[in-house]
Design an enzyme around this catalytic site. Structure first.
Site, PDB file in Angstrom:
ATOM      1  N   LYS A 111       0.966  -1.324  -0.074  1.00 37.99           N
ATOM      2  CA  LYS A 111      -0.061   0.058   0.059  1.00 37.99           C
ATOM      3  C   LYS A 111       1.188   1.338   0.101  1.00 37.99           C
ATOM      4  O   LYS A 111       0.558   2.057  -0.665  1.00 37.99           O
ATOM      5  CB  LYS A 111      -0.829   0.181   1.348  1.00 37.99           C
ATOM      6  CG  LYS A 111      -2.065  -0.948   1.176  1.00 37.99           C
ATOM      7  CD  LYS A 111      -3.255  -0.808   2.047  1.00 37.99           C
ATOM      8  CE  LYS A 111      -4.306  -1.928   1.728  1.00 37.99           C
ATOM      9  NZ  LYS A 111      -5.178  -2.089   2.879  1.00 37.99           N
ATOM     10  N   LYS A 192      -5.886 -10.021  -6.037  1.00 37.62           N
ATOM     11  CA  LYS A 192      -7.041 -10.335  -5.139  1.00 37.62           C
ATOM     12  C   LYS A 192      -8.321  -9.500  -5.327  1.00 37.62           C
ATOM     13  O   LYS A 192      -8.343  -8.205  -5.679  1.00 37.62           O
ATOM     14  CB  LYS A 192      -6.609  -9.884  -3.780  1.00 37.62           C
ATOM     15  CG  LYS A 192      -7.418 -10.390  -2.729  1.00 37.62           C
ATOM     16  CD  LYS A 192      -6.914  -9.815  -1.415  1.00 37.62           C
ATOM     17  CE  LYS A 192      -8.122  -9.511  -0.191  1.00 37.62           C
ATOM     18  NZ  LYS A 192      -7.707  -8.866   0.606  1.00 37.62           N
ATOM     19  N   LYS A 195     -12.358  -5.243  -1.937  1.00 32.41           N
ATOM     20  CA  LYS A 195     -13.276  -4.282  -1.727  1.00 32.41           C
ATOM     21  C   LYS A 195     -12.945  -2.834  -1.759  1.00 32.41           C
ATOM     22  O   LYS A 195     -13.590  -1.833  -1.753  1.00 32.41           O
ATOM     23  CB  LYS A 195     -14.005  -4.408  -0.337  1.00 32.41           C
ATOM     24  CG  LYS A 195     -13.126  -4.166   0.853  1.00 32.41           C
ATOM     25  CD  LYS A 195     -14.240  -4.362   2.124  1.00 32.41           C
ATOM     26  CE  LYS A 195     -13.484  -5.262   3.349  1.00 32.41           C
ATOM     27  NZ  LYS A 195     -12.162  -4.581   3.575  1.00 32.41           N
TER      28      LYS A 195
HETATM   29  P1  ATP Z   1      -9.876  -5.720   1.000  1.00 27.47           P
HETATM   30  O1  ATP Z   1      -8.456  -6.030   0.231  1.00 27.47           O
HETATM   31  O2  ATP Z   1     -10.803  -6.516   0.401  1.00 27.47           O
HETATM   32  O3  ATP Z   1      -9.818  -4.351   1.598  1.00 27.47           O
HETATM   33  P2  ATP Z   1      -9.182  -6.919   3.281  1.00 27.47           P
HETATM   34  O4  ATP Z   1      -8.331  -8.443   3.183  1.00 27.47           O
HETATM   35  O5  ATP Z   1      -8.054  -6.036   3.518  1.00 27.47           O
HETATM   36  O6  ATP Z   1      -9.939  -6.772   2.151  1.00 27.47           O
HETATM   37  P3  ATP Z   1     -11.194  -7.708   5.160  1.00 27.47           P
HETATM   38  O7  ATP Z   1     -12.396  -7.484   4.549  1.00 27.47           O
HETATM   39  O8  ATP Z   1     -11.122  -7.245   6.435  1.00 27.47           O
HETATM   40  O9  ATP Z   1      -9.859  -7.058   4.488  1.00 27.47           O
HETATM   41  O10 ATP Z   1     -10.986  -9.226   5.178  1.00 27.47           O
HETATM   42  C1  ATP Z   1     -11.664 -10.205   5.618  1.00 27.47           C
HETATM   43  C2  ATP Z   1     -11.088 -11.554   5.699  1.00 27.47           C
HETATM   44  O11 ATP Z   1     -11.695 -11.978   4.208  1.00 27.47           O
HETATM   45  C3  ATP Z   1      -9.780 -11.740   5.663  1.00 27.47           C
HETATM   46  O12 ATP Z   1      -9.320 -12.879   6.514  1.00 27.47           O
HETATM   47  C4  ATP Z   1      -9.173 -11.794   4.323  1.00 27.47           C
HETATM   48  O13 ATP Z   1      -7.827 -12.475   4.197  1.00 27.47           O
HETATM   49  C5  ATP Z   1     -10.421 -12.389   3.634  1.00 27.47           C
HETATM   50  N1  ATP Z   1     -10.409 -12.041   2.356  1.00 27.47           N
HETATM   51  C6  ATP Z   1     -10.702 -10.672   1.718  1.00 27.47           C
HETATM   52  N2  ATP Z   1     -10.579 -10.622   0.554  1.00 27.47           N
HETATM   53  C7  ATP Z   1     -10.593 -11.974   0.015  1.00 27.47           C
HETATM   54  C8  ATP Z   1     -10.340 -12.626  -1.072  1.00 27.47           C
HETATM   55  N3  ATP Z   1     -10.565 -11.790  -2.200  1.00 27.47           N
HETATM   56  N4  ATP Z   1     -10.297 -13.846  -1.345  1.00 27.47           N
HETATM   57  C9  ATP Z   1     -10.119 -14.600  -0.121  1.00 27.47           C
HETATM   58  N5  ATP Z   1     -10.065 -13.987   1.101  1.00 27.47           N
HETATM   59  C10 ATP Z   1     -10.091 -12.787   1.187  1.00 27.47           C
END
Ligand code: ATP
Ligand code: LTN
Length: 327
Positions: A111, A192, A195
């Protein structure tokens, strides 16, 4: 009963990745464990947020947790910001964490390398995450693979604290799903599904319409080979769709590949879309009932009460051990 704990940052709309990599794991374990699932809203402000949108999203996310199968009778559900002990413990832990180890966190490095508006909070956030976990002596932390390094940091912090001040924290272990550890973006299956994405073109949101879901899956990027099998390196798009299908249908990748081996890409995508639509529409139906009820308030009050009591005890113990105040 052993305790598991997880949270999904309300920094953007919850996605199919959040469901498969995050929420579904907790649903799977809720019968066997003392299960905690919270909204890490203080993590969301590591990047700039619109206050009104954030407030609404926090509430929506609790409704989505419940609609996705998180049972309020089996889980403690709460908001991080309604418990002031998280940030307090985080400060103590920051003072036992070295710059070197915090600087190695790849999510921060990624980031930060993208440039502007990197806050100090973005850097220290894995330590707040360690506090979220250690405050409740969680044994297991269900997360996607991208969060594994943060849980490992929490382990190191806990271990060091225990050695320095005596046994205080349970050493947590990450629980990574076998299938669906990482759901990829449908437009760029080497990154990935996130969101925090700007356009959501390759991202399926849990509150997307049926039409949008179908459109996004039917236009998912694949390859020109025309054969359906699992090979992440050479066929990231097809492999991602197989992963999505197998985790929602709860079958293995091998079973999914066997099922689709004679399909063409169009029919394959259509069947994947059918499954995704079925799962997400069922979630939305429950979500709509919940969002207009007062159930959420009651559930959050209960969660806040339980977690504040537990956290107060733990923080007092920590302050005492470190020599702070008159604890
Ligand atoms: P983002 O990158 O979407 O902002 P993040 O991983 O930073 O997401 P969270 O939404 O808090 O944040 O993630 C919640 C959980 O879901 C975490 O354990 C993360 O590893 C999992 N997760 C999020 N996106 C994915 C994905 N595309 N595939 C698998 N697991 C995911
Ligand atoms: N950092 C995580 C969200 C998160 C979390 C936690 C997950 C904050 N605190 C404690 C598990 C346990 C993320 O960005 N996905």
């Amino acid at each position: 009963m052993k305790r598991i704990l997880t949270g999904l940052k309300p920094s953007g709309e919850l996605t199919l990745g959040s469901l498969i990599g995050g929420i579904k794991q907790t649903v799977l374990y809720q019968d066997e464990y003392d299960s905690f699932i919270f909204v890490p809203d203080m993590h969301a402000i590591t990047v700039s947020q619109d206050p009104k949108e954030l407030r609404e999203r926090i509430y929506k996310n609790v409704a989505l947790y419940l609609a996705s199968g998180i049972d309020p009778n089996k889980n403690t559900i709460y908001l991080q910001s309604e418990n002031l002990y998280h940030a307090n413990l985080s400060w103590v832990l920051e003072c036992t964490t070295y710059m070197g180890e915090a600087s190695r966190m790849t999510q921060y490095k990624d980031k930060a390398s993208k440039g502007e508006n990197v806050t100090v909070g973005l850097f220290t956030y894995p330590i707040l995450m360690a506090a979220d976990i250690l405050l409740y002596d969680a044994e297991y932390v269900p997360v996607g693979i991208d969060q594994k390094q943060h849980v490992e940091l929490a382990r190191n912090i806990a271990d060091r604290f225990n050695k320095r001040y005596g046994d205080t924290f349970t050493i947590p272990e990450p629980l990574i799903p076998k299938v669906g550890a990482k759901i990829m973006d449908l437009q760029d299956p080497t990154k990935k599904m996130s969101k925090s994405d700007e356009t959501y073109k390759g991202v399926i949101l849990l509150l997307d319409s049926e039409k949008d879901i179908r459109k996004k899956i039917m236009s998912a990027v694949t390859d020109s080979e025309g054969k359906i099998y699992y090979d992440v390196q050479n066929k990231p798009g097809i492999s991602n769709l197989l992963t999505i299908y197998s985790s929602l249908k709860e079958v293995t990748i091998e079973e999914a590949s066997e099922h689709f081996k004679d399909y063409n890409y169009g029919n394959f995508k259509k069947e994947v879309a059918d499954v995704v639509v079925e799962v997400i529409m069922a979630i939305q139906k429950k979500y709509n009932d919940l969002i207009s009820s007062n159930q959420i308030e009651e559930i959050l009050d209960k969660g806040s009460k339980r977690t504040n009591a537990l956290a107060e005890q733990k923080l007092k113990e920590v302050f005492h051990k470190v020599g702070l105040g008159r604890y």
